[in-house]
Design an enzyme around this catalytic site. Structure first.
Site, PDB file in Angstrom:
ATOM      1  CE  LYS A   1      17.599  62.426  29.236  1.00  0.00           C
ATOM      2  NZ  LYS A   1      18.531  63.112  30.068  1.00  0.00           N
TER       3      LYS A   1
ATOM      4  CG  HIS B   1      18.223  62.038  42.292  1.00  0.00           C
ATOM      5  ND1 HIS B   1      18.109  63.366  41.922  1.00  0.00           N
ATOM      6  CD2 HIS B   1      17.854  61.313  41.196  1.00  0.00           C
ATOM      7  CE1 HIS B   1      17.695  63.425  40.661  1.00  0.00           C
ATOM      8  NE2 HIS B   1      17.535  62.200  40.193  1.00  0.00           N
ATOM      9  N   GLY B   2      20.799  63.924  43.008  1.00  0.00           N
ATOM     10  CA  GLY B   2      21.034  65.367  43.103  1.00  0.00           C
ATOM     11  C   GLY B   2      19.820  66.051  43.721  1.00  0.00           C
ATOM     12  CG  ASP B   3      20.199  69.687  46.143  1.00  0.00           C
ATOM     13  OD1 ASP B   3      20.409  69.921  44.933  1.00  0.00           O
ATOM     14  OD2 ASP B   3      20.627  70.405  47.068  1.00  0.00           O
ATOM     15  CG  ASP B   4      18.520  68.164  40.216  1.00  0.00           C
ATOM     16  OD1 ASP B   4      19.079  67.332  40.965  1.00  0.00           O
ATOM     17  OD2 ASP B   4      18.279  67.940  39.020  1.00  0.00           O
TER      18      ASP B   4
ATOM     19  CE1 TYR C   1      15.036  57.173  39.748  1.00  0.00           C
ATOM     20  CE2 TYR C   1      16.429  56.397  41.538  1.00  0.00           C
ATOM     21  CZ  TYR C   1      16.208  57.263  40.493  1.00  0.00           C
ATOM     22  OH  TYR C   1      17.148  58.203  40.190  1.00  0.00           O
TER      23      TYR C   1
ATOM     24  CB  THR D   1      27.612  69.318  40.434  1.00  0.00           C
ATOM     25  OG1 THR D   1      27.780  68.261  41.365  1.00  0.00           O
ATOM     26  CG2 THR D   1      28.966  69.858  40.005  1.00  0.00           C
TER      27      THR D   1
ATOM     28  CD  GLN E   1      14.107  65.009  38.312  1.00  0.00           C
ATOM     29  OE1 GLN E   1      14.590  63.898  38.378  1.00  0.00           O
ATOM     30  NE2 GLN E   1      14.839  66.096  38.260  1.00  0.00           N
TER      31      GLN E   1
ATOM     32  CG  ASP F   1       5.625  63.761  -5.745  1.00  0.00           C
ATOM     33  OD1 ASP F   1       6.788  63.373  -5.981  1.00  0.00           O
ATOM     34  OD2 ASP F   1       4.873  63.225  -4.912  1.00  0.00           O
TER      35      ASP F   1
HETATM   36  C1  SPV Z   1       5.755  62.092  -0.097  1.00  0.00           C
HETATM   37  O1  SPV Z   1       5.734  62.773   0.939  1.00  0.00           O
HETATM   38  O2  SPV Z   1       6.327  62.458  -1.122  1.00  0.00           O
HETATM   39  C2  SPV Z   1       5.091  60.780  -0.134  1.00  0.00           C
HETATM   40  C3  SPV Z   1       3.886  60.565   0.660  1.00  0.00           C
HETATM   41  O3  SPV Z   1       5.511  59.939  -0.891  1.00  0.00           O
HETATM   42  S1  SPV Z   1       2.548  60.885  -0.360  1.00  0.00           S
HETATM   43  O4  SPV Z   1       2.665  62.259  -0.854  1.00  0.00           O
HETATM   44  O5  SPV Z   1       1.334  60.737   0.451  1.00  0.00           O
HETATM   45  O6  SPV Z   1       2.563  59.943  -1.455  1.00  0.00           O
HETATM   46 MG    MG Z   2       6.726  60.724  -2.405  1.00  0.00          MG
END
Ligand code: SPV
Ligand code: MG
Length: 441
Positions: A52, A97-100, A83, A130, A106, A212
């Protein structure tokens, strides 16, 4: 009368009356039998992360709390969810241990302990659960309260120490941040969720209708980052493009650190930024490695905490400069103080990344290795683990999934001259959307 030994395994992140009840029952047994030892097997971060979410408190912090609980005589690390290794060493008379745990996933664990304990006449004692309080409830309440920049920033390093691979998913606004924060699945009794969030330059730009190319300025990027920080607690890795001029980069480092971001990844390119996945189809220029190393050094000097990480991204394979160049750069960047390396590729297969990892893993000053399998997307997390890769970033999938869904809804409205079909086929229920976010009503 012989001194009895009691063993109680627990995570004890948020100690509540349920834990104290079990410890108290142990104390009573020891009192009746004339004394003895009450040993808490405190699960390590690694043991907890195997099934988890990482606990809020570190093992040391949890140890200090548990050691001071009345009745506890000693605390030992329990390194695995299982364990048995500790039981074989300690050979306790009782495991409490809790009985759950008598039902559900588990139950098997419990039976295994019953069987092992019978080898030396030890017994499992199930303590009535509890009602009204549980770690899950407390964890949810904590999630609502949020986190602090320090705790969030440190979390990435803790994850790197406790997980075979750290999984990071892209987010480009508050809503997608919530998805990365809260989406989980159950697999063989384990809760699987993403460990952290990637603030992608590509998807953040695309979500704002921009290419980008480094057009979004730092202020605008911080606006989105803040949106995401406000509604999440998981650690954040920030895509810093090439970090800008060194004089700007030092400010960015300080800003991110102040906000509780765990790491920035900067790429060794100069000039007008183009997305790496274009490769050599567009003009992209790689930075001189010595100059880039200077930028890394300046960033490391600017940061205030020990926790913040500067990860150097190598573009040699993207720009077809060869494996030797990529490896040589990795050496230079690590020597300059980089806290990790991201190696990128636009090949359809995992081969060149695998080869890079093989060579990189031989470095004596090796630091975490990060990959972004957008092109070689068939690679599995187990293969990445086999190749000692520490972080995987799923860099753009939430935005890529949302976009076709939106286009379909838009087309459907145009085609039908009404919105019924789009609502029925492509949309979530209106009640669900108005109550999607907690606190809507
Ligand atoms: C982004 O997620 O902007 C990255 C990864 O830089 S990539 O687009 O593959 O360059
Ligand atoms: Mg990037």
């Amino acid at each position: 009368m012989t001194m009895k030994k009691i063993y109680i395994g627990m995570s004890a992140d948020l100690i509540h009356p349920g834990h104290l009840n079990i410890i108290n029952e142990g104390r009573k047994i020891l009192e009746k039998s004339g004394g003895g030892e009450l040993i808490v097997g405190l699960l390590t971060d690694k043991a907890i992360a195997s099934y988890k979410r990482l606990p809020y408190m570190s093992w040391e912090q949890r140890r200090i709390v548990v050691e001071n609980v009345k009745g506890v005589t000693s605390v030992v690390p329990q390194e695995t969810l299982d364990y048995v290794p500790n039981l074989l060493k300690i050979k306790p008379d009782y495991v409490l241990h809790g009985d759950d745990w008598k039902t559900g996933i588990q139950a098997k664990t419990r039976q295994r302990i019953v069987d092992i304990m019978s080898q030396w006449g030890g017994k499992v004692i199930d303590i009535p659960y509890t009602e009204g309080i549980s770690s899950t409830q407390l964890n949810n309440a904590l999630k609502e309260i949020g986190t602090t920049p320090e705790i969030r920033c440190h979390r990435l390093r803790r994850l790197l120490d406790s997980k075979d691979i750290v999984t990071i998913c892209e987010s480009h606004n508050g809503l997608s941040g919530l998805i990365v924060e809260n989406t989980s699945i159950e697999e063989n009794g384990k809760k699987i969720e993403f460990d952290g969030i990637w603030i992608s330059s590509l998807t953040q730009s695309a979500a704002q209708g921009k290419p980008d190319i480094g057009y979004l300025d730092t202020t605008s990027r911080m606006g989105t980052l803040n949106e995401i920080l406000e509604v999440t607690t998981k650690p954040i890795i920030y895509d810093g493009d090439n970090g800008g001029p060194q004089e700007h980069f030092v400010f960015t480092v300080k800003t991110l650190e102040r906000l509780g971001v765990s790491a920035i990844i900067i790429e060794d390119k100069v000039g007008l930024k183009k997305n790496s996945l274009f490769g050599t189809e567009v003009f992209q220029q790689q930075d001189n490695p010595e100059d880039f190393a200077e930028k890394i050094k300046a960033g490391k000097q600017a940061q205030i905490t020990q926790d913040f990480m500067i990860i150097a991204r190598i573009e040699s394979l993207i720009l077809e400069q060869g494996m030797d160049d990529a490896i040589a750069r990795a050496k230079i960047y690590l020597d300059a103080g980089a806290d990790g390396i991201m190696i990128h590729s636009r090949k359809k297969t995992f081969d060149e990344i695998k080869e890079f990892a093989r060579l990189y893993n031989q470095f004596s000053n090796r630091k975490p290795l990060v990959v972004v399998p957008s092109s070689y997307n068939q690679v599995t997390e187990s293969e990445l683990i086999e190749n000692n890769i520490n972080v995987v970033i799923y860099a753009n999938h939430l935005l890529r999934a949302a976009y076709p869904a939106m286009v379909n809804a838009a087309k459907s409205i145009l085609e039908n001259h009404r919105c019924k079909e789009a609502s029925d086929e492509y949309c979530m229920n209106i009640k669900d959307i108005i109550t999607l976010i907690p606190g809507a009503k």
